[in-house]
Design an enzyme around this catalytic site. Structure first.
Site, PDB file in Angstrom:
ATOM      1  N   GLU A   1       0.841  -1.194   0.000  1.00 41.58           N
ATOM      2  CA  GLU A   1       0.000   0.000   0.000  1.00 41.58           C
ATOM      3  C   GLU A   1       0.882   1.252   0.000  1.00 41.58           C
ATOM      4  O   GLU A   1       1.931   1.295   0.656  1.00 41.58           O
ATOM      5  CB  GLU A   1      -0.873  -0.029   1.257  1.00 41.58           C
ATOM      6  CG  GLU A   1      -1.740   1.191   1.497  1.00 41.58           C
ATOM      7  CD  GLU A   1      -2.518   1.085   2.803  1.00 41.58           C
ATOM      8  OE1 GLU A   1      -3.482   1.840   2.963  1.00 41.58           O
ATOM      9  OE2 GLU A   1      -2.152   0.252   3.668  1.00 41.58           O
TER      10      GLU A   1
ATOM     11  N   LYS B   1      -9.408   2.528  -2.289  1.00 40.20           N
ATOM     12  CA  LYS B   1      -9.713   1.929  -0.984  1.00 40.20           C
ATOM     13  C   LYS B   1     -11.086   2.361  -0.475  1.00 40.20           C
ATOM     14  O   LYS B   1     -11.375   3.549  -0.372  1.00 40.20           O
ATOM     15  CB  LYS B   1      -8.625   2.309   0.014  1.00 40.20           C
ATOM     16  CG  LYS B   1      -8.668   1.561   1.334  1.00 40.20           C
ATOM     17  CD  LYS B   1      -7.429   1.922   2.159  1.00 40.20           C
ATOM     18  CE  LYS B   1      -7.363   1.185   3.474  1.00 40.20           C
ATOM     19  NZ  LYS B   1      -6.137   1.536   4.243  1.00 40.20           N
TER      20      LYS B   1
ATOM     21  N   CYS C   1      -5.228  -3.129   2.458  1.00 39.76           N
ATOM     22  CA  CYS C   1      -5.076  -3.142   3.916  1.00 39.76           C
ATOM     23  C   CYS C   1      -6.382  -3.445   4.661  1.00 39.76           C
ATOM     24  O   CYS C   1      -6.833  -4.583   4.702  1.00 39.76           O
ATOM     25  CB  CYS C   1      -4.468  -1.818   4.354  1.00 39.76           C
ATOM     26  SG  CYS C   1      -3.673  -1.904   6.001  1.00 39.76           S
TER      27      CYS C   1
ATOM     28  N   VAL D   1       2.999  -2.877  13.649  1.00 38.57           N
ATOM     29  CA  VAL D   1       3.275  -4.009  14.541  1.00 38.57           C
ATOM     30  C   VAL D   1       2.063  -4.356  15.397  1.00 38.57           C
ATOM     31  O   VAL D   1       1.888  -5.513  15.795  1.00 38.57           O
ATOM     32  CB  VAL D   1       4.501  -3.723  15.426  1.00 38.57           C
ATOM     33  CG1 VAL D   1       5.764  -3.661  14.585  1.00 38.57           C
ATOM     34  CG2 VAL D   1       4.326  -2.430  16.224  1.00 38.57           C
TER      35      VAL D   1
END
Length: 292
Positions: free
Chosen positions: A41, A111, A145, A173
């Site tokens: 992305e 998106k 995503c 993360v």
């Protein structure tokens, strides 16, 4: 067909540097004879923008010369690739992905599902229906995503004939469980190949987790990054495996088909604007509280 899933770092707000990276990845995957290359992305520009105005400065139109140059590289190796960028169209701004092949831009996706995060706070919601595009012998559906957290668009792409879903992503993360769970789940649910290309490095306070993967129609992970460093994953796939939805585990005794066995009449609530739990109504429009 050889698929390449590129796990790459990205230089924030530097299209020139990222074009060089994209070219390097095309050369590396092309030399391995990959026919579909999936990149992250916002690969062209970075993600962690702090305003719409800042993001606009690093957006390009789908007719920009950058796509012409990338198509020339794709032609060198007779491959197709998907990668993320910020698209400006009129006065609108989209978090987008392009499918580019030897002849140029095959198609674009914008998106739809926008989290309150990074540049997605400032872009317009995508307005292009979920639809697979032809990339050589493969039918490729694109998503970006957060889209993958919703099973509905992935099913729409599968029902429309996608062999492969190419997901460019910027999972930080804190989303490592999404990176581990979602790709094999979506591939198994829809019996297709699912390619999740995540980025690495840090940007605007975000550290990205890597964990890119290629999953097969049975949900088996064919290739996965074990680290948060740049690398290219490869998997040689048979598209026929995604096109045959009928699974005979024991002939005549254990047969499933996740398309033929669907019961859409029972799923109407899926398309409701708001779920019953938020409207105070049950699925049959009655009260959710049982009578005393």
């Amino acid at each position: 067909m050889l698929i390449a899933c590129v796990q790459s770092d990205v230089t924030f707000a530097n299209i020139t540097e990222n074009r060089k990276r994209i070219a390097e990845h095309i050369h590396a995957a092309g030399k391995m004879q990959a026919k579909l290359v999936v990149l992250p992305e916002c690969m062209l520009c970075g993600y962690a923008y702090e305003s719409r105005e800042q993001a606009w400065e690093h957006a390009v139109s789908i007719n920009d010369e950058v796509f012409i140059d990338i198509a020339r590289l794709a032609a060198t190796y007779d491959l197709h690739l998907t990668f993320g960028f910020l698209e400006k169209s009129g006065d609108q701004l989209f978090n987008a992905a392009a499918l580019v092949g030897p002849s140029g831009v095959v198609g674009c996706y914008r998106k739809v599902h926008l989290p309150a995060l990074g540049v997605d706070r400032f872009v317009d919601r995508g307005d292009i229906p979920y639809q697979p595009l032809q990339a050589g012998d493969a039918r490729v559906g694109m998503a970006i995503c957060y889209d993958s957290s919703f099973p509905e668009p992935m099913r729409v792409l599968a029902l429309a004939g996608a062999d492969i879903i190419a997901l460019g992503t910027n999972w930080p993360v804190t989303a490592y469980r999404t990176a581990e769970i979602v790709p094999p789940a979506r591939s198994m649910e829809n019996h297709l190949f699912f390619v999740a290309a995540n980025r690495v490095g840090s940007e605007g306070g975000f550290k990205f987790c890597g964990l890119s993967s290629i999953c097969g129609p049975d949900g088996v992970v064919l290739a996965q990054s074990k680290a948060d460093q740049p690398e290219i994953l490869y998997a040689d796939v048979n598209l026929a495996d995604a096109r045959n939805k009928r699974i005979e585990r024991t002939p005549g005794a254990h047969v499933i088909d996740r398309f033929e066995d669907r019961c859409p009449d029972f799923y109407k609530a899926v398309a409701a604007a708001k779920p019953a739990s938020l409207t105070g109504k049950s699925a049959n429009n009655g009260p959710t509280t049982p009578p005393v």
